[in-house]
Design a protein around this motif. Sequence first.
Motif, PDB file in Angstrom:
ATOM      1  N   ASN A 135      -1.426  68.936  54.850  1.00 21.93           N
ATOM      2  CA  ASN A 135      -0.812  68.741  53.539  1.00 21.93           C
ATOM      3  C   ASN A 135       0.694  69.050  53.566  1.00 21.93           C
ATOM      4  OD1 ASN A 135      -0.979  67.950  50.863  1.00 21.93           O
ATOM      5  ND2 ASN A 135      -1.316  70.032  50.132  1.00 21.93           N
ATOM      6  N   LEU A 136       1.372  68.466  54.571  1.00 19.50           N
ATOM      7  CA  LEU A 136       2.810  68.670  54.692  1.00 19.50           C
ATOM      8  C   LEU A 136       3.553  67.864  53.633  1.00 19.50           C
ATOM      9  CD1 LEU A 136       3.280  68.691  58.572  1.00 19.50           C
ATOM     10  CD2 LEU A 136       2.884  70.611  57.016  1.00 19.50           C
ATOM     11  N   GLU A 137       4.856  67.999  53.619  1.00 21.40           N
ATOM     12  CA  GLU A 137       5.696  67.344  52.618  1.00 21.40           C
ATOM     13  C   GLU A 137       5.434  65.833  52.572  1.00 21.40           C
ATOM     14  OE1 GLU A 137       8.004  68.446  50.392  1.00 21.40           O
ATOM     15  OE2 GLU A 137       7.367  70.465  50.878  1.00 21.40           O
ATOM     16  N   PRO A 138       5.240  65.280  51.385  1.00 22.14           N
ATOM     17  CA  PRO A 138       5.006  63.843  51.252  1.00 22.14           C
ATOM     18  C   PRO A 138       6.131  62.988  51.850  1.00 22.14           C
ATOM     19  CG  PRO A 138       4.456  64.948  49.212  1.00 22.14           C
ATOM     20  CD  PRO A 138       5.086  65.979  50.108  1.00 22.14           C
ATOM     21  N   ASP A 139       7.360  63.461  51.765  1.00 22.10           N
ATOM     22  CA  ASP A 139       8.476  62.695  52.341  1.00 22.10           C
ATOM     23  C   ASP A 139       8.357  62.593  53.861  1.00 22.10           C
ATOM     24  OD1 ASP A 139       9.591  62.216  49.871  1.00 22.10           O
ATOM     25  OD2 ASP A 139      11.035  63.856  50.016  1.00 22.10           O
ATOM     26  N   PHE A 140       7.910  63.665  54.492  1.00 24.22           N
ATOM     27  CA  PHE A 140       7.719  63.654  55.940  1.00 24.22           C
ATOM     28  C   PHE A 140       6.597  62.693  56.319  1.00 24.22           C
ATOM     29  CE2 PHE A 140       5.644  65.540  59.753  1.00 24.22           C
ATOM     30  CZ  PHE A 140       6.663  65.286  60.657  1.00 24.22           C
ATOM     31  N   ILE A 141       5.499  62.747  55.591  1.00 24.87           N
ATOM     32  CA  ILE A 141       4.370  61.849  55.838  1.00 24.87           C
ATOM     33  C   ILE A 141       4.809  60.400  55.643  1.00 24.87           C
ATOM     34  CG2 ILE A 141       2.073  61.161  55.022  1.00 24.87           C
ATOM     35  CD1 ILE A 141       1.598  64.168  54.396  1.00 24.87           C
ATOM     36  N   LYS A 142       5.622  60.164  54.629  1.00 23.04           N
ATOM     37  CA  LYS A 142       6.133  58.812  54.367  1.00 23.04           C
ATOM     38  C   LYS A 142       6.976  58.307  55.540  1.00 23.04           C
ATOM     39  CE  LYS A 142       7.347  55.395  51.499  1.00 23.04           C
ATOM     40  NZ  LYS A 142       6.438  54.405  51.018  1.00 23.04           N
ATOM     41  N   LEU A 143       7.825  59.173  56.097  1.00 23.53           N
ATOM     42  CA  LEU A 143       8.637  58.779  57.255  1.00 23.53           C
ATOM     43  C   LEU A 143       7.754  58.386  58.438  1.00 23.53           C
ATOM     44  CD1 LEU A 143      11.491  61.437  57.271  1.00 23.53           C
ATOM     45  CD2 LEU A 143      11.723  58.990  56.856  1.00 23.53           C
ATOM     46  N   LEU A 144       6.724  59.178  58.682  1.00 23.24           N
ATOM     47  CA  LEU A 144       5.804  58.853  59.767  1.00 23.24           C
ATOM     48  C   LEU A 144       5.098  57.528  59.494  1.00 23.24           C
ATOM     49  CD1 LEU A 144       4.205  62.363  60.374  1.00 23.24           C
ATOM     50  CD2 LEU A 144       5.969  61.246  61.754  1.00 23.24           C
ATOM     51  N   SER A 145       4.681  57.336  58.262  1.00 25.08           N
ATOM     52  CA  SER A 145       3.992  56.104  57.875  1.00 25.08           C
ATOM     53  C   SER A 145       4.894  54.877  58.058  1.00 25.08           C
ATOM     54  CB  SER A 145       3.533  56.208  56.424  1.00 25.08           C
ATOM     55  OG  SER A 145       2.918  55.028  56.008  1.00 25.08           O
ATOM     56  N   ILE A 146       6.143  55.012  57.694  1.00 22.79           N
ATOM     57  CA  ILE A 146       7.092  53.902  57.851  1.00 22.79           C
ATOM     58  C   ILE A 146       7.245  53.548  59.327  1.00 22.79           C
ATOM     59  CG2 ILE A 146       9.551  53.300  57.662  1.00 22.79           C
ATOM     60  CD1 ILE A 146       9.513  54.883  54.966  1.00 22.79           C
ATOM     61  N   GLU A 147       7.331  54.556  60.178  1.00 23.61           N
ATOM     62  CA  GLU A 147       7.469  54.291  61.614  1.00 23.61           C
ATOM     63  C   GLU A 147       6.208  53.640  62.165  1.00 23.61           C
ATOM     64  OE1 GLU A 147       9.181  53.875  65.275  1.00 23.61           O
ATOM     65  OE2 GLU A 147      10.141  54.358  63.363  1.00 23.61           O
ATOM     66  N   ILE A 148       5.041  54.065  61.693  1.00 22.14           N
ATOM     67  CA  ILE A 148       3.781  53.436  62.121  1.00 22.14           C
ATOM     68  C   ILE A 148       3.772  51.966  61.714  1.00 22.14           C
ATOM     69  CG2 ILE A 148       1.283  53.399  61.695  1.00 22.14           C
ATOM     70  CD1 ILE A 148       1.468  56.509  61.552  1.00 22.14           C
ATOM     71  N   GLN A 149       4.240  51.678  60.498  1.00 25.41           N
ATOM     72  CA  GLN A 149       4.313  50.288  60.038  1.00 25.41           C
ATOM     73  C   GLN A 149       5.281  49.474  60.892  1.00 25.41           C
ATOM     74  OE1 GLN A 149       5.300  50.342  55.873  1.00 25.41           O
ATOM     75  NE2 GLN A 149       3.390  51.341  55.304  1.00 25.41           N
ATOM     76  N   LYS A 150       6.445  50.061  61.200  1.00 26.81           N
ATOM     77  CA  LYS A 150       7.433  49.364  62.030  1.00 26.81           C
ATOM     78  C   LYS A 150       6.855  48.998  63.394  1.00 26.81           C
ATOM     79  CE  LYS A 150      11.695  51.415  60.256  1.00 26.81           C
ATOM     80  NZ  LYS A 150      12.814  52.314  60.608  1.00 26.81           N
ATOM     81  N   ARG A 151       6.072  49.902  63.942  1.00 28.75           N
ATOM     82  CA  ARG A 151       5.484  49.681  65.269  1.00 28.75           C
ATOM     83  C   ARG A 151       4.215  48.837  65.205  1.00 28.75           C
ATOM     84  NH1 ARG A 151       5.959  55.292  68.692  1.00 28.75           N
ATOM     85  NH2 ARG A 151       8.012  55.932  67.936  1.00 28.75           N
ATOM     86  N   ASN A 152       3.712  48.608  63.998  1.00 26.88           N
ATOM     87  CA  ASN A 152       2.495  47.813  63.812  1.00 26.88           C
ATOM     88  C   ASN A 152       1.333  48.400  64.626  1.00 26.88           C
ATOM     89  OD1 ASN A 152       1.017  45.752  62.661  1.00 26.88           O
ATOM     90  ND2 ASN A 152       1.482  44.319  64.299  1.00 26.88           N
ATOM     91  N   ILE A 153       1.095  49.702  64.444  1.00 27.04           N
ATOM     92  CA  ILE A 153       0.059  50.377  65.231  1.00 27.04           C
ATOM     93  C   ILE A 153      -1.046  50.972  64.359  1.00 27.04           C
ATOM     94  CG2 ILE A 153       1.480  50.843  67.260  1.00 27.04           C
ATOM     95  CD1 ILE A 153       1.944  53.667  66.188  1.00 27.04           C
ATOM     96  N   TYR A 154      -1.192  50.463  63.138  1.00 23.02           N
ATOM     97  CA  TYR A 154      -2.273  50.954  62.290  1.00 23.02           C
ATOM     98  C   TYR A 154      -3.639  50.701  62.920  1.00 23.02           C
ATOM     99  CZ  TYR A 154       0.162  52.568  58.149  1.00 23.02           C
ATOM    100  OH  TYR A 154       0.930  53.294  57.287  1.00 23.02           O
TER     101      TYR A 154
END
Length: 51
Positions: free
Chosen positions: A24-43
């Motif tokens: 349950n870390l900061e939502p902004d940090f989770i969002k940054l990780l999520s954006i990078e996952i989307q950029k890499r198309n690794i879902y």
Amino acid sequence: MESVRWKLSDELLLEAYQKAINLNLEPDFIKLLSIEIQKRNIYEKMKCSCS
């Protein structure tokens, strides 16, 4: 001063994302990780590793 960037492997990025959610870390940090996952198309890798 020159910026140093470290390349995180896809596996470590996905692990960091899962741990950030579980801890349950900061939502902004989770969002940054999520954006990078989307950029890499690794879902798909995330879905496969969870089953």
